[in-house]
Design an enzyme around this catalytic site. Structure first.
Site, short mmCIF file in Angstrom:
data_model
loop_
_atom_site.label_atom_id
_atom_site.label_comp_id
_atom_site.label_asym_id
_atom_site.label_seq_id
_atom_site.Cartn_x
_atom_site.Cartn_y
_atom_site.Cartn_z
N GLY A 32 27.08 46.78 69.57
CA GLY A 32 26.86 48.23 69.63
C GLY A 32 26.68 48.83 68.25
O GLY A 32 26.24 48.15 67.31
N SER A 33 27.05 50.08 68.13
CA SER A 33 26.83 50.81 66.89
C SER A 33 27.87 50.47 65.83
O SER A 33 28.99 50.04 66.15
CB SER A 33 26.86 52.31 67.15
OG SER A 33 28.18 52.74 67.46
N CYS A 53 18.22 46.20 68.55
CA CYS A 53 18.96 46.24 67.28
C CYS A 53 18.23 45.57 66.14
O CYS A 53 18.44 45.91 64.98
CB CYS A 53 20.36 45.63 67.45
SG CYS A 53 20.35 43.92 68.02
N GLU A 62 28.52 42.64 66.54
CA GLU A 62 27.06 42.59 66.47
C GLU A 62 26.56 44.03 66.44
O GLU A 62 26.54 44.71 67.47
CB GLU A 62 26.49 41.83 67.67
CG GLU A 62 26.95 40.39 67.76
CD GLU A 62 26.49 39.53 66.59
OE1 GLU A 62 25.54 39.95 65.88
OE2 GLU A 62 27.08 38.47 66.35
#
Length: 427
Positions: free
Chosen positions: A162-163, A218, A184
């Site tokens: 995620g962020s 991403c 990640e």
């Protein structure tokens, strides 16, 4: 047990229509859903099953002469209970891909899909909770408050995609239990195009990598730096390629929700848009959009875009550009399009990034033999194939020493002769 996951996914693909759930969440085409999510996971399972027996065997390693006759080993054992927290952009793949490694290593897992991709969240809950004992695998649904409650518990490893902002919060919570984490994350991944590049090939591969899943990837090229001598010609080729590849918006993805749609709309500078995009707020649709004349002071350059906006910047000297990029956070990916081997070497040896490609974008992630992960603000830890098995395992080291030979050298009482021998051996 990992074979049961494969059977479950295959059964679901036939009877529950996975791509329908993904379509309802992100409007992905059937081709894109299968190639980047369902088929991707099935291929990963197949390769893992074929290799798992080899991975699980204790590995014999070298033993120094002063320990002989002794044999030394590394054995992999499960870490225990794994918490996997997934994102919305690849809601099927980015839950099951780490889960494959967790199961292969012999762990149990609690699984928290993204509530933003609610249809896929429900699909995963049904597929997993209906086929596995809750003490082994269990999907937990809900909003961020449920995630916060989960993080109050002690796990043996936390895997989060995620962020960066949320990753920091998870890392902070994990530290309270000294729980190891894999993060990640993402970041602004640059793409460099120099004057020696094949411009038509570069345009096609950049457009593909940027706009797959409506830019919600991403490792998508976040922005392009193009050499000033080819800037105008390349931007035209880029625009023509974009319109050829994405002329039919029925096959183009949608932004996950209103919140992210509004965020992306705020990044668009109408004066710098190459061609006015197609916007449908009700459908959360923003068509592929190229922006030129962009600088680092623009809003679009202040954060990871994570959407179908492609800023183009200009550079005139590769050394100056490298120096500039070194001042930025380390990205999850980096891409360079050039046929100049010196520039390829210079970019890839002087800049730090999670992973990348020369004369391509995003396809490095399709090679299971390449560990996938970030560095610095773009993440920590890597997974995929053997790296997934390894990251969810504890490497247990041990030796096996014989009893028929007794060497009293290291045992007291210590003498000058023993000291001299030790000094000869340990140097």
């Amino acid at each position: 047990m990992i074979g049961l996951i494969q059977t479950t996914v295959l059964y679901g693909a036939t009877h529950r229509n996975h791509d329908k759930s993904i379509y309802e969440d992100l409007h992905k085409s059937a081709f894109e859903s299968y190639s980047t999510e369902i088929g991707y996971v099935l291929k990963s399972i197949t390769k893992t099953i074929k290799s798992l027996k080899k991975w699980m065997k204790p590995k014999r390693v070298k033993t120094p002469i002063y320990l002989r006759p002794t044999t030394s080993y590394i054995a992999y054992e499960p870490k225990g209970v794994i918490l996997i927290i997934g994102p919305y952009n690849y809601p099927f793949q980015l839950i099951l891909e780490p889960l494959i490694g967790a199961i292969a290593a012999g762990n149990t897992a609690s699984i928290k899909p993204s509530e933003y991709a609610s249809h896929t969240e429900q699909l995963l809950q049904t597929l997993i909770n209906d086929h596995f004992e809750p003490s082994y695998l269990h999907v937990i649904t809900g909003d961020h408050k449920i995630t916060e409650n989960l993080l109050e518990n002690k796990f043996d490893h936390i895997f989060f995609t995620g962020s960066t902002r949320v990753g920091k919060l998870i890392y902070e919570q994990a530290s309270k239990h000294l729980t190891p984490v894999t993060l990640e994350l993402g970041g602004k991944s640059p793409t460099i195009v120099d004057q020696s590049a094949n411009l038509k090939v570069a345009a096609k591969r950049i457009i593909f990598g940027k706009f797959i899943n409506a830019g919600q990837t991403c490792i998508a090229p976040d922005y392009i730096y193009v050499h000033q001598t080819i800037a105008e010609s390349f931007i035209k080729i880029l625009s023509d390629t974009m319109h050829t590849m994405y002329n039919d918006l029925h096959q183009f993805g949608r932004i996950i929700n209103d919140k992210h749609f509004d965020r992306l709309m705020n990044l668009i500078d109408a004066d710098k848009v190459l061609q006015k995009p197609v916007i449908d707020a009700k459908m959360c649709l923003i068509s592929p959009t190229i922006m030129k004349g962009v600088t680092w002071t623009d809003k679009v350059m202040q954060e990871e875009i994570f959407g179908p906006l492609l800023p183009v910047l200009i550079y005139d000297d590769i050394d100056t550009l490298i120096k500039l990029l070194k001042t930025k956070e380390k990205p999850l990916a980096l891409y360079v399009f050039t046929n100049n081997k010196d520039i390829q070497h210079k970019v890839f040896s002087q800049l730090s990034f999670g992973g990348g490609a020369m004369n391509d974008t995003i396809m490095h992630v399709s090679n299971p033999c390449l560990p996938f992960g970030g560095v610095g603000q773009s993440g920590m830890g890597a997974y995929h194939y053997f790296a997934s098995f390894e990251i969810f395992s504890h490497k247990k080291s041990y030796i096996k020493r014989c009893t028929w030979l007794y060497l009293p050298l290291v045992y007291p009482p210590y003498t000058k002769s023993k000291e001299n021998i030790i000094k000869k051996i340990l140097k």
